[in-house]
Design a protein around this motif. Structure first.
Motif, short mmCIF file in Angstrom:
data_model
loop_
_atom_site.label_atom_id
_atom_site.label_comp_id
_atom_site.label_asym_id
_atom_site.label_seq_id
_atom_site.Cartn_x
_atom_site.Cartn_y
_atom_site.Cartn_z
N PHE A 15 0.81 -1.22 0.00
CA PHE A 15 0.00 0.00 0.00
C PHE A 15 0.85 1.27 0.00
O PHE A 15 0.55 2.22 -0.72
CB PHE A 15 -0.96 0.02 1.19
CG PHE A 15 -1.74 1.30 1.30
CD1 PHE A 15 -2.81 1.56 0.46
CD2 PHE A 15 -1.38 2.28 2.24
CE1 PHE A 15 -3.52 2.75 0.55
CE2 PHE A 15 -2.09 3.46 2.34
CZ PHE A 15 -3.16 3.71 1.49
N SER A 16 1.89 1.32 0.80
CA SER A 16 2.70 2.54 0.91
C SER A 16 3.26 2.96 -0.43
O SER A 16 3.16 4.14 -0.83
CB SER A 16 3.84 2.34 1.91
OG SER A 16 3.31 2.03 3.18
N HIS A 17 3.86 2.04 -1.15
CA HIS A 17 4.43 2.36 -2.47
C HIS A 17 3.32 2.61 -3.50
O HIS A 17 3.41 3.54 -4.31
CB HIS A 17 5.33 1.23 -2.97
CG HIS A 17 6.61 1.11 -2.23
ND1 HIS A 17 7.46 2.16 -1.98
CD2 HIS A 17 7.21 0.03 -1.68
CE1 HIS A 17 8.51 1.75 -1.32
NE2 HIS A 17 8.38 0.45 -1.11
N ALA A 18 2.29 1.79 -3.47
CA ALA A 18 1.21 1.92 -4.44
C ALA A 18 0.50 3.26 -4.31
O ALA A 18 0.22 3.94 -5.31
CB ALA A 18 0.22 0.78 -4.28
N ALA A 19 0.22 3.67 -3.08
CA ALA A 19 -0.45 4.96 -2.86
C ALA A 19 0.44 6.11 -3.32
O ALA A 19 -0.05 7.09 -3.89
CB ALA A 19 -0.80 5.11 -1.39
N ARG A 20 1.73 5.98 -3.09
CA ARG A 20 2.66 7.03 -3.54
C ARG A 20 2.66 7.13 -5.07
O ARG A 20 2.69 8.22 -5.63
CB ARG A 20 4.06 6.74 -3.01
CG ARG A 20 5.02 7.86 -3.32
CD ARG A 20 6.28 7.76 -2.52
NE ARG A 20 7.21 8.79 -2.96
CZ ARG A 20 8.50 8.72 -2.84
NH1 ARG A 20 9.05 7.68 -2.24
NH2 ARG A 20 9.27 9.68 -3.29
N GLU A 128 11.97 4.06 -6.36
CA GLU A 128 13.42 4.29 -6.29
C GLU A 128 13.91 5.01 -7.55
O GLU A 128 14.71 5.93 -7.47
CB GLU A 128 14.15 2.96 -6.12
CG GLU A 128 15.65 3.09 -5.95
CD GLU A 128 16.32 1.74 -5.76
OE1 GLU A 128 17.38 1.53 -6.38
OE2 GLU A 128 15.79 0.92 -5.00
N THR A 129 13.42 4.59 -8.69
CA THR A 129 13.83 5.19 -9.96
C THR A 129 13.43 6.66 -10.03
O THR A 129 14.25 7.51 -10.39
CB THR A 129 13.22 4.43 -11.16
OG1 THR A 129 13.69 3.08 -11.12
CG2 THR A 129 13.60 5.06 -12.48
N ILE A 130 12.20 6.98 -9.69
CA ILE A 130 11.77 8.37 -9.79
C ILE A 130 12.43 9.23 -8.71
O ILE A 130 12.67 10.41 -8.93
CB ILE A 130 10.25 8.53 -9.75
CG1 ILE A 130 9.65 8.06 -8.42
CG2 ILE A 130 9.60 7.83 -10.94
CD1 ILE A 130 8.25 8.54 -8.19
N SER A 131 12.75 8.64 -7.57
CA SER A 131 13.42 9.38 -6.50
C SER A 131 14.83 9.77 -6.92
O SER A 131 15.30 10.85 -6.58
CB SER A 131 13.46 8.58 -5.21
OG SER A 131 12.15 8.35 -4.74
#
Length: 134
Positions: A15-20, A128-131
């Motif tokens: 959820f944490s990554h998906a929501a982001r 990670e890629t977009i960060s």
């Protein structure tokens, strides 16, 4: 679909990554797409958890933040003709992404898209890629 399901059902730890990822919609440089098929799959699992009325409201809210890639007849035929594609649903998702001009497929089932000419990442890899780019 698994990214959408994680958001609709608040399934941790995804959820944490998906929501982001979903929250990037509308930000400069990002266009987020899904397909009617992914929405249908996500609705199915949300309905099992939340009931039809709440699942429909949640799905409508989610869909209002995303672009909907068309599932075209040509994508169906290409899926049938592509000997590399073993899972029909994955083929439909792949060609919907291509037809919409997507450059990355984000899924937790990255191995299912081994045939893809598009980049395929799981949610953590995408974040990670977009960060690292920003």
């Amino acid at each position: 679909a698994n990214i959408l399901i994680a958001v609709l059902n608040k399934e941790y730890p995804l959820f944490s990554h998906a929501a982001r990822i979903i929250s990037l919609t509308g930000q400069k440089g990002f266009e987020m797409y899904t397909s009617p098929l992914c929405l249908a799959i996500a609705f199915y699992f949300a309905e099992k958890k939340s009931g039809p009325s709440l699942a429909k409201r949640k799905t409508a809210m989610l869909a209002s933040h995303l672009h909907i890639a068309p599932c075209l007849e040509s994508g169906v035929l290409k899926t049938i003709d592509n000997a590399k594609i073993n899972d029909f649903e994955d083929g439909l998702e792949y060609y919907a992404a291509l037809d919409a001009g997507c450059t990355i497929i984000v899924t937790e089932d990255t191995n299912d898209f081994w045939f893809s000419e598009l980049a395929v990442m799981n949610a953590a890899q995408f974040i990670e890629t977009i960060s690292s780019v920003r």
